[in-house]
Design an enzyme around this catalytic site. Structure first.
Site, mmCIF file in Angstrom:
data_model
loop_
_atom_site.group_PDB
_atom_site.id
_atom_site.type_symbol
_atom_site.label_atom_id
_atom_site.label_comp_id
_atom_site.label_asym_id
_atom_site.label_seq_id
_atom_site.Cartn_x
_atom_site.Cartn_y
_atom_site.Cartn_z
ATOM 1 N N GLY A 160 36.482 35.674 41.790
ATOM 2 C CA GLY A 160 37.793 35.537 41.217
ATOM 3 C C GLY A 160 37.809 35.657 39.782
ATOM 4 N N GLU A 161 39.046 35.779 39.496
ATOM 5 C CA GLU A 161 39.218 36.124 37.894
ATOM 6 C C GLU A 161 40.524 34.878 37.627
ATOM 7 O OE1 GLU A 161 38.719 37.395 34.159
ATOM 8 O OE2 GLU A 161 37.476 38.390 35.989
ATOM 9 N N GLY A 162 40.220 34.396 36.444
ATOM 10 C CA GLY A 162 41.376 33.418 35.957
ATOM 11 C C GLY A 162 41.300 33.326 34.527
ATOM 12 N N ASP A 165 48.355 20.847 37.576
ATOM 13 C CA ASP A 165 48.593 22.323 38.224
ATOM 14 C C ASP A 165 48.091 22.316 39.679
ATOM 15 O OD1 ASP A 165 49.541 24.852 38.279
ATOM 16 O OD2 ASP A 165 47.612 25.805 37.373
ATOM 17 N N PHE A 183 40.778 31.208 32.483
ATOM 18 C CA PHE A 183 39.379 30.852 32.050
ATOM 19 C C PHE A 183 38.132 31.696 31.854
ATOM 20 C CE2 PHE A 183 41.918 27.138 31.770
ATOM 21 C CZ PHE A 183 41.744 26.213 30.773
#
Length: 693
Positions: free
Chosen positions: A361-363, A480, A365
């Site tokens: 994953g990539e977000g 969120d 943060f």
């Protein structure tokens, strides 16, 4: 001076056996001997070679026992030297020669089961050693031929000492170390268990050998069978006043060329010994000296360790690493964490040094990696990026909030890593990724969620939010809630992720309402328009997610026609037309519970009421979903926010929202149920793609 001749014995397998024992050879050991193949047997015992020529890497097939100048005993390893130097003196030894550990009365006889050999020196790892020399000429031999085993029933007392015995064709020496100086009584136990007293070949041989103690011959041409007048009988010879002056005692058994050397059965000649017992004739000194010696050793070891620790701390301080590391760990300790603190080395090992193949994953943060701990536990590692502007305080606050929360519908935090410039969170790994991918991801990642699973996921999310809002000590507003922030474990149980992370993206000392964090299509109108944040904002977001679960559609990406803005818009129209079940995912066909589906849709629309006061709490939502309370249906009027339209044009609001996201000012315009802010919290734990159909 080298002897005039050498004894070279060719063996059946092409090896060579060299016997140069007891020749008083002086000078250095020739290089060609030390470089012989390891399969060659060489006996250099009882000689006077120079000490500096003795090889340090000894092998069992190279017998160097008492081979150096001055008759010193050669010890093979540093550990042996260390053990002997720091050992407390012994005042007795009891050895079961060729056998296992045996207890006779109150005396424990040590095991001596190492196989002998033609030229073998055996440092036993204890405080005594064995040297064996000689070759049985009549047949090819193996190492088992150097230990005799009784073949008949022994009727003597203490027969366990005599079921085995150590044999040697030529010479057998026991070397006892670490004895306290003084006089000792030596008992040698013999029993003839090889040469039989019958008419077979076993009775044809004679065994004659000499016995030496401390280099002095005590027995000449000793014959066990003749002395005891028979076989399989116990023979104990006692020698008193044996003087020990250099803490060592040597007992040697030597064949002097008499007796039988070529009997029909091999092994019927040469020395044989069943057991050795050595005991002091004086009272051992007070144990106080032993204790003092042990205390000095312990104190010395502690001092060395302290010096080493101080040197390491000094190096860390010099490099500027010490204070930062200690400060961060002190902050973590101050929170009374119930989770673990991982080292960066452990995390790198678990993720294969953050290998791209383990990236899941990539977000906003930072990146998320899959990892495996040494005990097999699979973890998800969130690597917080520098873009989030977090420091020690923010990171510690985050750990403090999350580590105290334990709930079956909340993602568990295993621990953290705060080392150097690395800030990492270690979560439990969720096998089925997130709810968004399961519902409306690509065909490769979608899961076929049947009807019983979908209501269970709705109830699980509701219970998780009820816990965050009402039951946990921190009372967290998520801000969120969306399908990508709901993760699914291997049994498709939902767990809420990324709660509390929104605060890490705020500037220091700012109020929670001064910066909106959310995602278009999930944000409550009062929060998107005026920054007004309460628990009811999460209730609104839950309602949107519940509709997505029922319909299998993304709220912002589903527009059945140009007349509809989003999934929620369509659901409101279907409610007003009286056919809300048309919302149910077509992939389910007729395989769903209509009453249960109607209840979930009503609860979802109740949660998305434009007025926060009319929305239920999450505990009330749980009760309604589980059928304990009735659902109070409220029909939303199109003009709830005053402009006479159900929804503004999505394009028009996009422009307003983008402008608000850039200058972080509060939007002062009208809106309705689907309005949201551009996402400032794309920090989804497992979010892989936003291209949902």
């Amino acid at each position: 001076m080298w002897p005039h001749g050498r004894l070279l014995s060719p063996c059946g397998n092409g090896l060579a056996v060299w016997y140069l024992t007891n020749n008083s050879i002086s000078g250095p050991i020739p290089y060609w001997i030390k470089s012989l193949n390891s399969r060659s047997e060489v006996d250099l015992s009882y000689n006077n070679f120079s000490w500096d020529s003795v090889p340090l890497d000894c092998r069992e097939s190279l017998n160097l026992f008492k081979s150096s100048t001055g008759g010193k005993n050669f010890l093979c390893t540093f550990n042996k030297h260390f053990t002997l130097f720091f050992s407390v003196d012994q005042y007795s030894f009891h050895i079961n020669c060729g056998g296992e550990k045996t207890t006779i009365g109150n005396i424990d006889y040590e095991a001596d089961h190492d196989q002998g050999g033609e030229t073998k020196y055996v440092p036993t790892g204890s405080k005594w050693e064995v040297s064996s020399t000689g070759h049985f000429w009549d047949k090819n031999i193996t190492s088992t031929d150097y230990i005799a085993h009784n073949v008949s029933v022994l009727k003597m007392k203490n027969s366990d000492l005599y079921t085995t015995a150590r044999l040697s064709p030529l010479s057998l020496t026991y070397y006892l170390n670490c004895l306290g100086n003084g006089n000792y009584t030596v008992k040698l136990h013999f029993a003839e268990i090889v040469i039989r007293d019958n008419s077979s070949f076993y009775s044809l041989g004679r065994r004659l050998f000499d016995v030496y103690i401390q280099g002095r011959r005590k027995l000449k041409d000793f014959n066990i069978r003749k002395t005891i007048k028979g076989v399989d009988k116990e023979c104990i010879l006692e020698f008193k006043a044996v003087s020990v002056t250099n803490k060592t005692l040597e007992i040697r058994f030597h064949w002097a060329g008499k007796g039988t050397a070529a009997a029909p059965k091999r092994g019927t000649y040469g020395p044989l010994i069943s057991a050795i017992s050595v005991k002091s004739e004086f009272k051992p000194p007070n144990d106080r000296l032993k204790k003092i010696k042990k205390i000095l050793i312990v104190v010395g070891a502690v001092v060395l360790i302290l010096i080493l620790v101080l040197m390491i701390l000094g190096a860390l301080w010099w490099k500027g690493w010490l204070w930062e590391r200690i400060s961060r760990e002190e902050e973590l300790r101050g929170l009374d964490l119930k989770t673990g603190v991982f080292t960066l080395r452990q995390i790198k090992a678990a993720t294969n040094n953050f290998d791209a193949a383990n990236k899941i994953g990539e977000g906003g943060f930072g990146s998320v990696y899959k990892g495996i701990l040494l005990d097999g536990t699979i973890i998800a590692v969130k690597q917080l990026s520098s873009r989030s502007k977090q420091g020690n305080r923010e990171f510690v606050n985050e750990i403090g909030m999350i580590s105290s929360l334990q709930h079956s519908n909340v993602v568990r935090l295993y621990g953290c890593c705060a080392e150097g410039d690395q800030l990492l969170l270690v979560y439990e790994y969720m096998e089925n990724n997130n709810l968004a991918l399961a519902l409306f991801g690509t065909e490769e990642v979608q899961l076929r969620l049947d009807w019983p699973t979908r209501p269970r996921i709705c109830v699980g999310i509701a219970k998780g939010l009820a816990f965050l809002h009402e039951d946990c000590p921190l009372r967290i507003v998520h801000r969120d809630i969306k399908a990508t922030n709901v993760l699914l474990d291997k049994d498709l149980n939902p767990k809420i992720s990324d709660f509390g992370l929104a605060r890490l993206d705020e500037e220091e000392n700012t109020h929670i309402s001064t910066r909106v964090a959310g995602t278009i299509g999930y944000m409550a109108p009062e929060y998107a328009l005026w920054g007004y944040l309460t628990y009811k904002a999460d209730v609104y977001s839950f309602g949107v997610v519940a509709l997505e679960i029922i319909a299998g559609k993304n709220n912002m990406k589903y527009r059945p026609s140009e007349n509809f803005v989003c999934l929620l818009d369509w659901a409101l129209v279907l409610q007003q037309k009286g056919n809300p079940l048309d919302l149910v995912d077509p992939k389910l066909g007729t395989k769903f519970d209509k009453e249960e589906a109607m209840r979930i849709i009503k609860v979802a629309l109740l949660c998305t009421n434009p007025s926060p006061a009319l929305r239920p709490t999450m505990s009330e939502v749980v009760n309604m979903l589980e059928g304990r309370n009735d659902v109070h249906e409220i029909i939303s009027e199109p003009s709830s926010y005053g402009d006479g339209m159900r929804f503004k044009s999505l394009t028009e609001f996009d422009q307003v929202i983008l402008q608000r996201s850039e200058n972080t000012s509060i939007i002062q315009s009208s809106g309705s149920a689907c309005i949201g802010s551009s996402s400032t919290s794309a920090h989804d734990l497992y979010e892989k793609s936003s291209n949902f159909s």
